[in-house]
Design a protein around this motif. Sequence first.
Motif, PDB file in Angstrom:
ATOM      1  N   ASP A  17      12.835  13.827   3.016  1.00  9.77           N
ATOM      2  CA  ASP A  17      13.214  13.004   1.863  1.00  9.77           C
ATOM      3  C   ASP A  17      13.097  13.820   0.568  1.00  9.77           C
ATOM      4  O   ASP A  17      13.928  13.687  -0.322  1.00  9.77           O
ATOM      5  CB  ASP A  17      12.301  11.774   1.760  1.00  9.77           C
ATOM      6  CG  ASP A  17      12.452  10.832   2.951  1.00  9.77           C
ATOM      7  OD1 ASP A  17      13.606  10.551   3.329  1.00  9.77           O
ATOM      8  OD2 ASP A  17      11.428  10.399   3.508  1.00  9.77           O
ATOM      9  N   ALA A  29       2.821  10.374   1.456  1.00  6.23           N
ATOM     10  CA  ALA A  29       3.739  11.061   2.378  1.00  6.23           C
ATOM     11  C   ALA A  29       3.103  11.111   3.765  1.00  6.23           C
ATOM     12  O   ALA A  29       1.899  11.328   3.887  1.00  6.23           O
ATOM     13  CB  ALA A  29       4.035  12.470   1.883  1.00  6.23           C
ATOM     14  N   ILE A  62       7.523  10.374  -4.776  1.00  5.85           N
ATOM     15  CA  ILE A  62       7.006  10.175  -3.421  1.00  5.85           C
ATOM     16  C   ILE A  62       6.570   8.733  -3.223  1.00  5.85           C
ATOM     17  O   ILE A  62       5.845   8.186  -4.047  1.00  5.85           O
ATOM     18  CB  ILE A  62       5.796  11.114  -3.172  1.00  5.85           C
ATOM     19  CG1 ILE A  62       6.229  12.577  -3.222  1.00  5.85           C
ATOM     20  CG2 ILE A  62       5.122  10.800  -1.829  1.00  5.85           C
ATOM     21  CD1 ILE A  62       7.146  12.990  -2.112  1.00  5.85           C
ATOM     22  N   LYS A  63       7.038   8.168  -2.117  1.00  6.79           N
ATOM     23  CA  LYS A  63       6.658   6.808  -1.773  1.00  6.79           C
ATOM     24  C   LYS A  63       5.958   6.824  -0.411  1.00  6.79           C
ATOM     25  O   LYS A  63       6.184   7.746   0.384  1.00  6.79           O
ATOM     26  CB  LYS A  63       7.907   5.913  -1.714  1.00  6.79           C
ATOM     27  CG  LYS A  63       8.503   5.668  -3.096  1.00  6.79           C
ATOM     28  CD  LYS A  63       9.749   4.803  -3.054  1.00  6.79           C
ATOM     29  CE  LYS A  63      10.974   5.519  -2.533  1.00  6.79           C
ATOM     30  NZ  LYS A  63      11.424   6.657  -3.370  1.00  6.79           N
ATOM     31  N   GLY A 108      18.773  13.362  -1.064  1.00  6.17           N
ATOM     32  CA  GLY A 108      17.332  13.595  -1.172  1.00  6.17           C
ATOM     33  C   GLY A 108      16.967  14.182  -2.522  1.00  6.17           C
ATOM     34  O   GLY A 108      17.817  14.310  -3.410  1.00  6.17           O
ATOM     35  N   ASP A 114       7.175   8.608   3.060  1.00 10.99           N
ATOM     36  CA  ASP A 114       8.172   9.673   2.846  1.00 10.99           C
ATOM     37  C   ASP A 114       7.872  10.903   3.699  1.00 10.99           C
ATOM     38  O   ASP A 114       6.718  11.200   4.004  1.00 10.99           O
ATOM     39  CB  ASP A 114       8.182  10.105   1.372  1.00 10.99           C
ATOM     40  CG  ASP A 114       9.119   9.248   0.515  1.00 10.99           C
ATOM     41  OD1 ASP A 114       9.830   8.396   1.090  1.00 10.99           O
ATOM     42  OD2 ASP A 114       9.130   9.425  -0.708  1.00 10.99           O
ATOM     43  N   SER A 115       8.940  11.618   4.041  1.00 10.92           N
ATOM     44  CA  SER A 115       8.762  12.930   4.666  1.00 10.92           C
ATOM     45  C   SER A 115       8.999  13.996   3.598  1.00 10.92           C
ATOM     46  O   SER A 115       9.852  13.834   2.723  1.00 10.92           O
ATOM     47  CB  SER A 115       9.736  13.106   5.832  1.00 10.92           C
ATOM     48  OG  SER A 115      11.072  12.977   5.375  1.00 10.92           O
TER      49      SER A 115
END
Length: 354
Positions: free
Chosen positions: A241, A195, A168-169, A267, A172-173
Amino acid sequence: MKAAVWHGVKDVQVEDVLEPSPAKGWVKIKVKQCSICGTDLHEYRNGPVMLAARPHPVTGRQVPLTLGHEFSGDIVELGEGVTGLKVGDRVTVNPLIVCGTCWWCRRAIWNECARLATIGLAWDGAFAEYVTAPDYGCYKLPDTLSYEAAALTEPFAVTVRAAKRGEIKPGDSVAIIGAGPIGLLTLEAVKAAGATQIFVIEPVASRCEVAMKLGATATFDPTKVDPGREIGKLTEGRRADVAFECVGGPHAGLTLGTALAVSRRAGRIVMVGVPAAKGVEFDFFRLFLHEKQISAVQGYVDEFPAAISLLAGGRVDTNTIITSKIKLDRIVPDGFESLIGEPEKNIKIIVSPE
Ligand SMILES: [Zn+2]
Ligand SMILES: [Zn+2]
């Protein structure tokens, strides 16, 4: 002392057992709070699943055993050779007991130790007045962290690891499938990881409400809408994502299919829920043609400090996630049976032996 001992299917008894004393390198802990895990429920209903049915190669123990591996308490006695901890320390415990010598242990991949044992599954656990644990598993609690919240460290560490596995960045979704305890803690973990859009897929309305309270962007009942299409509408057609499967159980093929449907091309998918079936069927083309990455989470390796730090910093709404606090004597009717009978009412139940 009193302890909730697993004897067989639907046969957990709160009974008097001998107080444990710590071996060399171990400590004795007076338990303050211990949270009921899906694993405990699974053992109560269908065990032994992960409980040691035969003598464990590291601990030598087998059922009957005391359950409970998500706990906090005070150190009351040190075994020989323990340093860095003292009597009176408030702690939570990584319940993994490792052999220390296998290929994986030598590389600090503790969760894949070839002879892994867990407190509460292959060693007497913390649904008891006292428990013993290896010193290397103990983490001191900051003053701002209550015993109640600290009892969620173990499951939260799983979800902190899930967020890492999902890479996770910020921005992100995310789609989370299942808003049980692990799904909701995953929500908190991905939020902490940056997120921004968090979609939760869950058929139980009360759990969707909790997810919204914890900061979900939107929730979808998969029995009423197509969550992939709905998430697509909110992500310029791309979809999430990263998707986290937090259901497990006998229908993990179905929920893996959902994860494949709600995640974007190229993804990532993280399997967090504990499956209860070996063979699953899913749309392989969705994986192959869209070059998705699937990873899984098995416990934790070094996520306890991060989990404690986030909990102590008030980054997890434990008051909403802990729906009931009960006494050890009532663990069967008010704990296990209540979780089975009223899943829409309960999320996390914590048990105090005091
Ligand atoms: Zn657990
Ligand atoms: Zn090992």
